[in-house]
Design a protein around this motif. Structure first.
Motif, mmCIF file in Angstrom:
data_model
loop_
_atom_site.group_PDB
_atom_site.id
_atom_site.type_symbol
_atom_site.label_atom_id
_atom_site.label_comp_id
_atom_site.label_asym_id
_atom_site.label_seq_id
_atom_site.Cartn_x
_atom_site.Cartn_y
_atom_site.Cartn_z
ATOM 1 N N ASP A 104 -6.484 -6.644 6.112
ATOM 2 C CA ASP A 104 -5.739 -7.970 5.749
ATOM 3 C C ASP A 104 -6.527 -8.311 6.715
ATOM 4 O OD1 ASP A 104 -3.906 -10.054 6.754
ATOM 5 O OD2 ASP A 104 -2.341 -8.660 6.598
ATOM 6 N N ARG A 105 -7.576 -9.279 6.836
ATOM 7 C CA ARG A 105 -8.291 -10.332 7.536
ATOM 8 C C ARG A 105 -7.481 -10.656 9.277
ATOM 9 N NH1 ARG A 105 -12.655 -13.629 5.011
ATOM 10 N NH2 ARG A 105 -11.084 -14.805 4.416
ATOM 11 N N ARG A 106 -6.234 -11.109 8.820
ATOM 12 C CA ARG A 106 -5.501 -12.106 10.049
ATOM 13 C C ARG A 106 -3.903 -11.141 10.364
ATOM 14 N NH1 ARG A 106 -2.509 -16.025 9.237
ATOM 15 N NH2 ARG A 106 -2.191 -16.532 6.997
ATOM 16 N N GLY A 107 -3.496 -10.201 9.700
ATOM 17 C CA GLY A 107 -2.939 -9.042 9.791
ATOM 18 C C GLY A 107 -3.401 -8.524 10.747
ATOM 19 N N GLY A 108 -4.716 -7.488 10.502
ATOM 20 C CA GLY A 108 -4.581 -6.384 11.449
ATOM 21 C C GLY A 108 -4.852 -4.826 11.107
ATOM 22 N N ASN A 109 -4.046 -5.496 10.074
ATOM 23 C CA ASN A 109 -3.483 -3.590 9.161
ATOM 24 C C ASN A 109 -4.812 -3.352 8.793
ATOM 25 O OD1 ASN A 109 -1.470 -4.005 11.626
ATOM 26 N ND2 ASN A 109 0.173 -4.497 9.763
ATOM 27 N N LEU A 110 -5.280 -2.115 8.204
ATOM 28 C CA LEU A 110 -5.300 -1.586 6.920
ATOM 29 C C LEU A 110 -4.482 -0.599 6.438
ATOM 30 C CD1 LEU A 110 -7.850 -0.486 5.311
ATOM 31 C CD2 LEU A 110 -8.654 1.051 6.671
ATOM 32 N N HIS A 111 -4.174 -0.920 5.333
ATOM 33 C CA HIS A 111 -3.184 -0.394 4.143
ATOM 34 C C HIS A 111 -3.457 0.259 3.135
ATOM 35 C CE1 HIS A 111 -0.395 -4.013 5.557
ATOM 36 N NE2 HIS A 111 -1.749 -3.968 5.924
ATOM 37 N N VAL A 112 -2.902 1.845 3.388
ATOM 38 C CA VAL A 112 -3.285 2.661 2.142
ATOM 39 C C VAL A 112 -2.254 2.963 0.942
ATOM 40 C CG1 VAL A 112 -4.124 4.682 1.186
ATOM 41 C CG2 VAL A 112 -5.301 3.479 2.874
ATOM 42 N N PHE A 113 -2.994 2.417 -0.402
ATOM 43 C CA PHE A 113 -1.350 3.022 -0.845
ATOM 44 C C PHE A 113 -1.841 3.954 -1.892
ATOM 45 C CE2 PHE A 113 -1.821 -1.631 -0.166
ATOM 46 C CZ PHE A 113 -0.484 -1.768 0.109
ATOM 47 N N TYR A 114 -0.601 4.610 -1.961
ATOM 48 C CA TYR A 114 -1.224 6.253 -2.848
ATOM 49 C C TYR A 114 0.009 6.279 -4.392
ATOM 50 C CZ TYR A 114 -2.984 7.923 0.835
ATOM 51 O OH TYR A 114 -3.819 9.074 2.622
ATOM 52 N N CYS A 115 -0.922 6.296 -5.398
ATOM 53 C CA CYS A 115 -0.455 6.621 -7.036
ATOM 54 C C CYS A 115 0.396 7.862 -7.004
ATOM 55 C CB CYS A 115 -1.642 5.680 -7.877
ATOM 56 S SG CYS A 115 -0.315 6.465 -9.053
ATOM 57 N N ARG A 116 1.709 7.923 -7.266
ATOM 58 C CA ARG A 116 3.045 8.817 -7.462
ATOM 59 C C ARG A 116 3.026 9.811 -9.026
ATOM 60 N NH1 ARG A 116 0.506 10.834 -2.899
ATOM 61 N NH2 ARG A 116 1.576 10.230 -1.203
ATOM 62 N N ASP A 117 2.277 8.993 -9.922
ATOM 63 C CA ASP A 117 2.434 8.800 -10.862
ATOM 64 C C ASP A 117 1.702 8.847 -12.249
ATOM 65 O OD1 ASP A 117 3.291 5.872 -10.794
ATOM 66 O OD2 ASP A 117 4.087 6.179 -12.979
ATOM 67 N N ARG A 118 1.614 9.704 -13.246
ATOM 68 C CA ARG A 118 0.143 8.707 -14.378
ATOM 69 C C ARG A 118 0.467 7.864 -14.600
ATOM 70 N NH1 ARG A 118 0.496 14.695 -17.332
ATOM 71 N NH2 ARG A 118 -0.231 16.402 -15.737
ATOM 72 N N ALA A 119 1.315 7.240 -14.449
ATOM 73 C CA ALA A 119 1.619 5.407 -15.543
ATOM 74 C C ALA A 119 1.113 4.494 -14.484
ATOM 75 C CB ALA A 119 2.906 5.396 -15.399
ATOM 76 N N GLY A 120 0.878 5.370 -13.433
ATOM 77 C CA GLY A 120 0.739 4.172 -12.277
ATOM 78 C C GLY A 120 1.187 3.289 -12.071
ATOM 79 N N LEU A 121 2.647 3.203 -11.791
ATOM 80 C CA LEU A 121 3.921 2.775 -11.510
ATOM 81 C C LEU A 121 4.815 2.446 -9.988
ATOM 82 C CD1 LEU A 121 5.254 2.468 -15.042
ATOM 83 C CD2 LEU A 121 3.922 0.767 -14.565
ATOM 84 N N GLN A 122 4.306 4.070 -9.773
ATOM 85 C CA GLN A 122 4.679 4.540 -8.010
ATOM 86 C C GLN A 122 3.759 4.330 -7.294
ATOM 87 O OE1 GLN A 122 7.867 7.304 -8.463
ATOM 88 N NE2 GLN A 122 7.963 7.055 -10.873
ATOM 89 N N TRP A 123 3.949 3.661 -6.212
ATOM 90 C CA TRP A 123 3.273 3.911 -5.239
ATOM 91 C C TRP A 123 3.552 3.506 -3.860
ATOM 92 C CZ3 TRP A 123 -1.937 2.908 -6.367
ATOM 93 C CH2 TRP A 123 -2.519 2.681 -8.172
ATOM 94 N N ASP A 124 2.905 4.132 -3.158
ATOM 95 C CA ASP A 124 4.060 4.624 -1.729
ATOM 96 C C ASP A 124 2.805 4.296 -0.548
ATOM 97 O OD1 ASP A 124 5.179 6.055 0.844
ATOM 98 O OD2 ASP A 124 3.170 7.651 0.387
ATOM 99 N N HIS A 125 3.163 3.176 -0.192
ATOM 100 C CA HIS A 125 2.332 2.342 1.504
ATOM 101 C C HIS A 125 2.537 3.139 2.184
ATOM 102 C CE1 HIS A 125 2.570 -1.045 4.003
ATOM 103 N NE2 HIS A 125 1.823 -0.827 3.871
ATOM 104 N N ARG A 126 1.656 3.211 3.597
ATOM 105 C CA ARG A 126 1.124 3.756 4.526
ATOM 106 C C ARG A 126 -0.281 2.221 5.334
ATOM 107 N NH1 ARG A 126 5.430 5.477 3.815
ATOM 108 N NH2 ARG A 126 5.818 7.979 2.790
ATOM 109 N N ILE A 127 0.352 2.677 6.399
ATOM 110 C CA ILE A 127 -0.905 1.738 7.680
ATOM 111 C C ILE A 127 -1.847 2.734 7.719
ATOM 112 C CG2 ILE A 127 -0.664 -0.293 9.653
ATOM 113 C CD1 ILE A 127 1.397 -0.942 8.016
ATOM 114 N N VAL A 128 -2.823 2.619 7.461
ATOM 115 C CA VAL A 128 -4.237 3.438 8.781
ATOM 116 C C VAL A 128 -4.369 3.162 9.961
ATOM 117 C CG1 VAL A 128 -6.562 4.801 8.066
ATOM 118 C CG2 VAL A 128 -4.572 4.422 5.976
ATOM 119 N N ASP A 129 -4.566 1.867 10.023
ATOM 120 C CA ASP A 129 -5.254 1.742 11.034
ATOM 121 C C ASP A 129 -3.880 0.374 11.244
ATOM 122 O OD1 ASP A 129 -6.329 0.485 13.598
ATOM 123 O OD2 ASP A 129 -8.020 0.414 12.862
#
Length: 383
Positions: free
Chosen positions: A316-341
């Motif tokens: 995020d060029r203005r927000g200053g956060n590095l985001h990671v999204f983890y896929c939680r199902d084989r269909a690619g419909l559920q994603w778990d969001h975490r901030i790394v930095d």
């Protein structure tokens, strides 16, 4: 070197995935693009960081991150791509400079940099082309003959003006035998922000995905050599709003086991992280998994938690956060969001690679507003 351990919780497995932050360069004003390649043939991936605010391009040597200047006195640097053309184990770098968002002020020069012997010393530049607003580069074997071509994606057409940038923008390529400019697609309009190389159909030939005001387009070559015929297929329209809030800013292709998906930032410099999955009728289903970026720019993919499904990193060029999204199902419909930095990385450019050889996928980002270059060491699940 400042280090901080940043923890992520895997919601599916209730196991922690840890990332340890390493600062490669604490002061690179307006960091824009980052590249990972073995620059000195020692088997370790090195890092190249680029910014248009200084006239030097430098690479950082793994593992101590010593800085080596590739070239000086290059104004308006904007992008680069690495490939070993001569097979000596040291890549050549295609670079672009003299870039501006105003087409009349942007001759868009394209160069090939080659090591003169010692990659830690200055490299020799050879001019390839000058194409208005040349902005993004990639190497791809578009016809499957074992030799890569150089792809050049200008940002806007020569008559385009802000804010809608209404003009055709050409997507072109060069054979390394003659460096003659050849057209892939001359019907793209507005902003063409990104070109990505993908394995799409099987076989040896590589395909291209582009992201811009027109959305996400697949470019597929048929034939060989000078007799290529290009098929250009729009896969998705992206964000459906009037320009300049239209289309897509970036696209990357990942795997969910045997299933393919696309990840995107939308619209151009936009607020959304988007996932596309293909349905039974081969149409791409659009799903916004996050909409709170202040100014998104790129996505990078990697299986960070080792579950066989690619995850998403987005800066995020203005927000200053590095985001990671983890896929939680084989269909690619559920994603778990975490901030790394949180607040320490205004990522303009991000990529993924195994930086330290531990067989875990790490993240490398360069920050614009934070003016820094970092890599995030993947400590694995349960750490």
């Amino acid at each position: 070197m400042r280090q901080a351990v940043l923890w992520l919780l895997s919601a599916a497995a209730f196991a922690q995935v840890g990332f340890r932050e390493h600062v490669i360069e604490p002061k690179i004003p307006g960091g824009y693009a980052v590249l990972v390649a073995d620059m000195n043939k020692d088997g370790r991936p090195d890092v190249v960081g680029l910014t248009s605010r200084i006239t030097e391009l430098a690479w950082y040597e793994n593992p101590g991150w010593q800085r080596h200047v590739l070239i000086r006195d290059m104004k308006g640097l904007v992008n680069m791509a690495a490939h070993d053309l001569d097979g000596d184990g040291i890549p050549e770098l295609a670079i672009e400079n003299e870039f501006s968002m105003v087409a009349a002020n942007s001759p868009g020069r394209v160069w090939l940099l080659a090591s003169a012997g010692d990659p830690r010393e200055s490299w020799k530049p050879t001019p390839i082309d000058a194409l208005t607003t040349s902005h993004h580069l990639a190497w791809a074997d578009v016809d499957g003959d074992g030799r890569k071509e150089l792809i050049n994606a200008p940002l806007i057409g020569p008559k385009a003006l802000a804010p809608r940038y209404e003009d055709r923008v050409p997507l072109v390529y060069y054979h390394t035998s003659d460096w003659k400019r050849r057209v892939i697609d001359d019907q793209l309009s507005g902003v063409l922000h990104r070109v990505r190389v993908v394995r799409w159909d099987g076989g040896r030939a590589e395909r291209l995905l582009t992201a811009g005001f027109d959305g996400i387009t697949l470019h597929r070559a048929h034939g060989r050599g000078d007799r290529l015929r290009w098929e250009n297929i729009r896969l998705a329209r992206g964000h459906d709003e009037a320009a300049p809030r239209s289309g897509a800013s970036d696209v990357a292709a990942g795997r969910l086991g045997k299933k393919r998906f696309l990840a995107s930032v939308e619209p151009w410099h936009g607020n959304e992280v988007v996932v596309y999955t293909e349905d039974a009728s081969r149409q791409w289903r659009r799903q916004v998994i996050f909409s709170d970026l202040k100014e998104g720019h790129e996505v990078a993919l990697g299986d960070f938690d080792g579950d066989g499904r690619d995850d998403i990193a987005a800066g995020d060029r203005r927000g200053g956060n590095l985001h990671v999204f983890y896929c939680r199902d084989r269909a690619g419909l559920q994603w778990d969001h975490r901030i790394v930095d949180s607040g320490g990385m205004a990522g303009s450019g991000c990529t993924t690679s195994d930086i330290n050889g531990d067989r875990r996928i790490d993240i490398v980002c360069i920050g614009s507003a934070t003016s820094n270059l970092k890599w995030y060491e993947n400590l694995g699940a349960g750490r």
